[in-house]
Design an enzyme around this catalytic site. Structure first.
Site, PDB file in Angstrom:
ATOM      1  N   HIS A 188       7.750   3.092  16.766  1.00 40.90           N
ATOM      2  CA  HIS A 188       7.312   1.768  16.308  1.00 40.90           C
ATOM      3  C   HIS A 188       7.594   0.718  17.375  1.00 40.90           C
ATOM      4  O   HIS A 188       6.737  -0.115  17.692  1.00 40.90           O
ATOM      5  CB  HIS A 188       8.036   1.381  15.009  1.00 40.90           C
ATOM      6  CG  HIS A 188       7.322   1.778  13.770  1.00 40.90           C
ATOM      7  ND1 HIS A 188       6.767   0.862  12.912  1.00 40.90           N
ATOM      8  CD2 HIS A 188       7.083   2.983  13.227  1.00 40.90           C
ATOM      9  CE1 HIS A 188       6.212   1.487  11.895  1.00 40.90           C
ATOM     10  NE2 HIS A 188       6.397   2.784  12.059  1.00 40.90           N
ATOM     11  N   GLY A 233      -1.395   2.358   6.809  1.00 40.05           N
ATOM     12  CA  GLY A 233      -1.777   1.466   7.894  1.00 40.05           C
ATOM     13  C   GLY A 233      -1.220   0.062   7.761  1.00 40.05           C
ATOM     14  O   GLY A 233      -1.649  -0.851   8.471  1.00 40.05           O
ATOM     15  N   LYS A 234      -0.238  -0.119   6.872  1.00 40.06           N
ATOM     16  CA  LYS A 234       0.314  -1.453   6.602  1.00 40.06           C
ATOM     17  C   LYS A 234       0.926  -2.090   7.846  1.00 40.06           C
ATOM     18  O   LYS A 234       0.634  -3.247   8.158  1.00 40.06           O
ATOM     19  CB  LYS A 234       1.387  -1.381   5.506  1.00 40.06           C
ATOM     20  CG  LYS A 234       0.906  -0.873   4.174  1.00 40.06           C
ATOM     21  CD  LYS A 234       2.026  -0.778   3.156  1.00 40.06           C
ATOM     22  CE  LYS A 234       3.178   0.099   3.553  1.00 40.06           C
ATOM     23  NZ  LYS A 234       2.900   1.516   3.687  1.00 40.06           N
ATOM     24  N   SER A 235       1.780  -1.369   8.534  1.00 35.34           N
ATOM     25  CA  SER A 235       2.485  -1.943   9.689  1.00 35.34           C
ATOM     26  C   SER A 235       1.514  -2.324  10.801  1.00 35.34           C
ATOM     27  O   SER A 235       1.609  -3.421  11.367  1.00 35.34           O
ATOM     28  CB  SER A 235       3.540  -0.975  10.218  1.00 35.34           C
ATOM     29  OG  SER A 235       4.563  -0.798   9.264  1.00 35.34           O
ATOM     30  N   GLY A 255       0.845  -1.192   0.000  1.00 40.39           N
ATOM     31  CA  GLY A 255       0.000   0.000   0.000  1.00 40.39           C
ATOM     32  C   GLY A 255       0.875   1.235   0.000  1.00 40.39           C
ATOM     33  O   GLY A 255       2.100   1.140   0.006  1.00 40.39           O
ATOM     34  N   GLY A 256       0.238   2.379  -0.001  1.00 36.62           N
ATOM     35  CA  GLY A 256       0.961   3.643   0.002  1.00 36.62           C
ATOM     36  C   GLY A 256       1.544   3.958   1.370  1.00 36.62           C
ATOM     37  O   GLY A 256       1.241   3.297   2.369  1.00 36.62           O
ATOM     38  N   ARG A 260       4.848  -1.591  19.687  1.00 41.82           N
ATOM     39  CA  ARG A 260       4.798  -3.049  19.644  1.00 41.82           C
ATOM     40  C   ARG A 260       4.778  -3.683  21.031  1.00 41.82           C
ATOM     41  O   ARG A 260       4.118  -4.671  21.240  1.00 41.82           O
ATOM     42  CB  ARG A 260       5.981  -3.592  18.841  1.00 41.82           C
ATOM     43  CG  ARG A 260       5.809  -3.411  17.365  1.00 41.82           C
ATOM     44  CD  ARG A 260       6.782  -4.238  16.585  1.00 41.82           C
ATOM     45  NE  ARG A 260       8.170  -3.926  16.837  1.00 41.82           N
ATOM     46  CZ  ARG A 260       8.859  -3.000  16.206  1.00 41.82           C
ATOM     47  NH1 ARG A 260       8.281  -2.263  15.275  1.00 41.82           N
ATOM     48  NH2 ARG A 260      10.124  -2.792  16.475  1.00 41.82           N
TER      49      ARG A 260
END
Length: 171
Positions: A48, A12-14, A7-8, A52
């Site tokens: 990040h 929201g990929k991660s 995706g761009g 997590r």
């Protein structure tokens, strides 16, 4: 199993990939590929990590992903774009060498006895780059995304945080 999530930038990929892996295991592995190039980027990486939490096993590897023993694990590889960037800049003007090294390393990790959830950017969605170096990288990124997608069991694209399943050979 290989699941490619594309995706761009900031789609929201991660976060989506993290939620997928946490639904599958309580011992997730996060393989981070980014080099730290400035303080702002370092802050993004730290954010990040903080998001997590402590249940993640974090592996930081700029290029040689296959050097790590992840057999029997579910691994979130984030991200192909930053990983490929490391080969691209280390190889100077040799784009073919970058593609070959990336494919060779991907083949090694795909031969491991583990599941992969892989995050990559779909750079071609952002328009035509204005400089030659960015155009070269877009072309390389597109080739590697296609290579991974062809091997992937599942391909999902994120648009504005919404996942769209593109391919699923497991159904």
């Amino acid at each position: 199993m290989i699941h490619l999530i594309t995706g761009g930038q900031k789609s929201g990929k991660s976060e989506y990939a993290e939620s997928l892996i946490l639904n599958k295991t309580n011992q997730p592995v996060y393989m981070a590929t980014s080099r730290i190039w400035d303080d702002n980027h370092r802050k993004r990486i730290e954010a990040h990590k903080a998001r997590r939490g402590s249940q993640w096993l974090n592996i930081e590897e700029e290029k040689f992903l296959s050097n790590h023993d992840v057999n029997g694990k579910i691994v979130l590889l984030d991200c192909i774009t930053l990983w490929l960037n490391n080969f691209f800049f280390d190889n100077g003007e040799d784009d073919n060498k970058t593609i070959e090294q990336a494919k060779e390393e991907l083949d090694k990790i795909f031969a491991k006895d583990c599941d992969w959830i892989i995050v990559s950017n779909e750079l071609g969605l952002g328009g035509h780059p204005e400089n030659q170096m960015a155009m070269r990288f877009n072309d390389i990124q597109g080739a590697i995304n296609q290579y991974i997608a062809a091997k992937a069991d599942i391909v999902t694209m994120l648009i504005s945080g919404i996942p769209l399943e593109i391919k699923n050979t497991l159904k």
